[in-house]
Design a protein around this motif. Structure first.
Motif, PDB file in Angstrom:
ATOM      1  N   GLY A 140      38.318-100.459  -7.321  1.00 25.74           N
ATOM      2  CA  GLY A 140      38.765-100.162  -5.964  1.00 25.74           C
ATOM      3  C   GLY A 140      39.651-101.246  -5.378  1.00 25.74           C
ATOM      4  N   ALA A 141      40.397-100.876  -4.336  1.00 27.49           N
ATOM      5  CA  ALA A 141      41.271-101.788  -3.586  1.00 27.49           C
ATOM      6  C   ALA A 141      42.215-102.596  -4.478  1.00 27.49           C
ATOM      7  N   PRO A 142      42.950-101.951  -5.379  1.00 31.97           N
ATOM      8  CA  PRO A 142      43.884-102.710  -6.229  1.00 31.97           C
ATOM      9  C   PRO A 142      44.986-103.383  -5.429  1.00 31.97           C
ATOM     10  N   TRP A 143      45.335-102.804  -4.277  1.00 29.18           N
ATOM     11  CA  TRP A 143      46.388-103.393  -3.439  1.00 29.18           C
ATOM     12  C   TRP A 143      45.997-104.764  -2.906  1.00 29.18           C
ATOM     13  N   LEU A 144      44.704-104.949  -2.577  1.00 30.57           N
ATOM     14  CA  LEU A 144      44.266-106.254  -2.080  1.00 30.57           C
ATOM     15  C   LEU A 144      44.213-107.276  -3.218  1.00 30.57           C
ATOM     16  N   LYS A 145      43.793-106.831  -4.382  1.00 27.83           N
ATOM     17  CA  LYS A 145      43.768-107.735  -5.532  1.00 27.83           C
ATOM     18  C   LYS A 145      45.191-108.212  -5.851  1.00 27.83           C
ATOM     19  N   ALA A 146      46.146-107.289  -5.812  1.00 26.51           N
ATOM     20  CA  ALA A 146      47.539-107.649  -6.081  1.00 26.51           C
ATOM     21  C   ALA A 146      48.085-108.576  -4.998  1.00 26.51           C
ATOM     22  N   TRP A 147      47.705-108.301  -3.764  1.00 25.47           N
ATOM     23  CA  TRP A 147      48.141-109.128  -2.627  1.00 25.47           C
ATOM     24  C   TRP A 147      47.721-110.582  -2.832  1.00 25.47           C
ATOM     25  N   ARG A 148      46.478-110.784  -3.218  1.00 28.54           N
ATOM     26  CA  ARG A 148      45.971-112.139  -3.384  1.00 28.54           C
ATOM     27  C   ARG A 148      46.586-112.831  -4.605  1.00 28.54           C
ATOM     28  N   LEU A 149      46.846-112.055  -5.643  1.00 26.72           N
ATOM     29  CA  LEU A 149      47.431-112.644  -6.851  1.00 26.72           C
ATOM     30  C   LEU A 149      48.911-112.983  -6.671  1.00 26.72           C
ATOM     31  N   GLU A 150      49.638-112.099  -6.001  1.00 21.00           N
ATOM     32  CA  GLU A 150      51.082-112.243  -5.892  1.00 21.00           C
ATOM     33  C   GLU A 150      51.524-113.061  -4.684  1.00 21.00           C
ATOM     34  N   ALA A 151      50.652-113.215  -3.710  1.00 22.50           N
ATOM     35  CA  ALA A 151      51.016-113.971  -2.505  1.00 22.50           C
ATOM     36  C   ALA A 151      49.810-114.772  -2.031  1.00 22.50           C
ATOM     37  N   GLU A 152      49.422-115.730  -2.841  1.00 19.29           N
ATOM     38  CA  GLU A 152      48.205-116.497  -2.583  1.00 19.29           C
ATOM     39  C   GLU A 152      48.237-117.221  -1.245  1.00 19.29           C
ATOM     40  N   LYS A 153      49.437-117.599  -0.785  1.00 20.49           N
ATOM     41  CA  LYS A 153      49.556-118.360   0.459  1.00 20.49           C
ATOM     42  C   LYS A 153      49.793-117.472   1.683  1.00 20.49           C
ATOM     43  N   ASP A 154      49.743-116.171   1.498  1.00 21.79           N
ATOM     44  CA  ASP A 154      49.934-115.249   2.617  1.00 21.79           C
ATOM     45  C   ASP A 154      48.688-115.283   3.501  1.00 21.79           C
TER      46      ASP A 154
END
Length: 369
Positions: free
Chosen positions: A116-130
């Motif tokens: 579930g929530a693949p978008w949040l996993k990608a968010w954290r991986l691709e933009a760690e400082k966001d």
């Protein structure tokens, strides 16, 4: 909280039965069969059908709905990031939007464990400082701990909350002056049983950056309640102090009503609950706050939802209908969100408001629009 709702529904059922007895004696509301020409129908007022009520949010936020739809359909996190980046960090709306994204991710993980929530996993991986992604991740962990970790006091509950605490502190470093990570940690503090000194230190950080933040005060109020780490007196004192120092137009004047709600198990045992001085004073304070608040205050719907429940209990039908008129369509707020079926619970109270309003001469034509 579940016990509160069991008691509430018993009281509502008792009220409806009592109305039936009264009508047999010549007055009051009465129960009728569905489809009866005497039945009060919320649909006559253009109110939203129960199955169409939105349980995610307390009131309309189309930008949030668009962003949620985007990330859930397409799996891209950029829409969520852009929305939070454009949401002022010193207001109430950012906190609500972070909660909504965190809640959506938590629900998806419950429904699809592990994937579930693949978008949040990608968010954290691709933009760690966001900063937005870090805040949503911290909120997700908090909601996971409370929703599906084996219950308060379990080892999993504590482990997830400790992870959430670390996530909150990392999020705070990414966005100086933003109260959201500290507000999220207030829920962690409740679950991990911070000492009063530890909690006061955290609360001071909130006050430094957002002294009149209504959402923060609601989160802190839980800690001071008797069922957590305080008492009825401490919760009431916290709420009254916040209301007393509330700036003009602030909804903090409504905080005592939330404190009364937190003590509902005791209050429900009191005869004429709705007419007690404590309840009356809290309701009047909340009504005053609502009338003084900006129409676009993101926390206004929260206060109106709770007012609706109290006003129905107090048989103040016209005022209850005024709240329905403003909040109908959305049930993502207390007291409905504490129920296993928020839409059904809201619909029951709304039906009582409509019936009481019509029994006292009201009609769709007399309700302001």
């Amino acid at each position: 909280m579940q016990m509160i709702w069991v008691l509430m529904m018993l009281v509502l059922a008792g009220v409806m039965i009592y109305r039936f007895v009264r009508v047999r004696r010549g007055g009051g509301l009465r129960l009728v069969s569905p489809g009866s020409p005497d039945a009060a129908d919320p649909a006559d007022y253009g109110f939203v059908r129960q199955e169409e009520l939105d349980v995610r949010v307390p009131g309309p936020d189309q930008d949030l709905m668009d962003a949620l739809g985007n990330v859930q359909r397409g799996g891209g996190w950029q829409a969520a990031s852009a929305l939070l980046a454009g949401t002022p960090k010193d207001g109430e709306q950012r906190w609500q939007r972070v909660q909504a994204f965190g809640g959506a991710a938590a629900l998806d993980l419950v429904q699809r464990p592990g994937v579930g929530a693949p978008w949040l996993k990608a968010w954290r991986l691709e933009a760690e400082k966001d900063a937005g992604g870090a805040q949503v991740h911290a909120e997700l962990l908090v909601q996971q701990a409370w929703r599906s970790s084996g219950g308060v006091g379990s080892q999993d509950h504590r482990i997830i909350l400790e992870e959430a605490r670390e996530a909150c502190r990392k999020a705070a470093l990414l966005s100086p002056g933003d109260p959201v990570p500290f507000i999220t940690e207030l829920a962690v503090a409740r679950g991990l049983a911070y000492s009063e000194a530890e909690f006061d230190a955290l609360w001071a950080k909130v006050l430094d950056v957002a002294p009149a933040h209504m959402g923060a005060h609601l989160a802190a109020l839980h800690y001071w309640c008797e069922k957590w780490h305080g008492s009825r007196e401490k919760a009431a004192a916290f709420a009254e102090a916040a209301a007393a120092r509330a700036p003009h137009g602030s909804l903090l004047a409504a905080l005592p009503l939330f404190s009364v709600y937190e003590n509902l198990p005791d209050q429900l045992l009191v005869n004429d609950f709705g007419r007690t001085a404590v309840v009356s004073r809290a309701v009047e304070g909340a009504l005053f706050a609502v009338h003084q608040a900006r129409a676009d205050d993101p926390m206004l719907a929260h206060v109106r939802h709770l007012l609706l429940w109290f006003l129905v209990r107090m048989e103040r039908w016209a005022e209850a209908m005024e709240q329905v008129r403003h909040v109908d369509g959305y049930v993502g707020a207390l007291p409905w969100s504490a129920s296993e079926d928020p839409a059904h619970t809201y619909a029951v109270v709304r039906a009582l408001a409509v019936a009481g309003y019509e029994a006292n001469g009201g009609s769709p034509a007399t309700l302001p629009h």
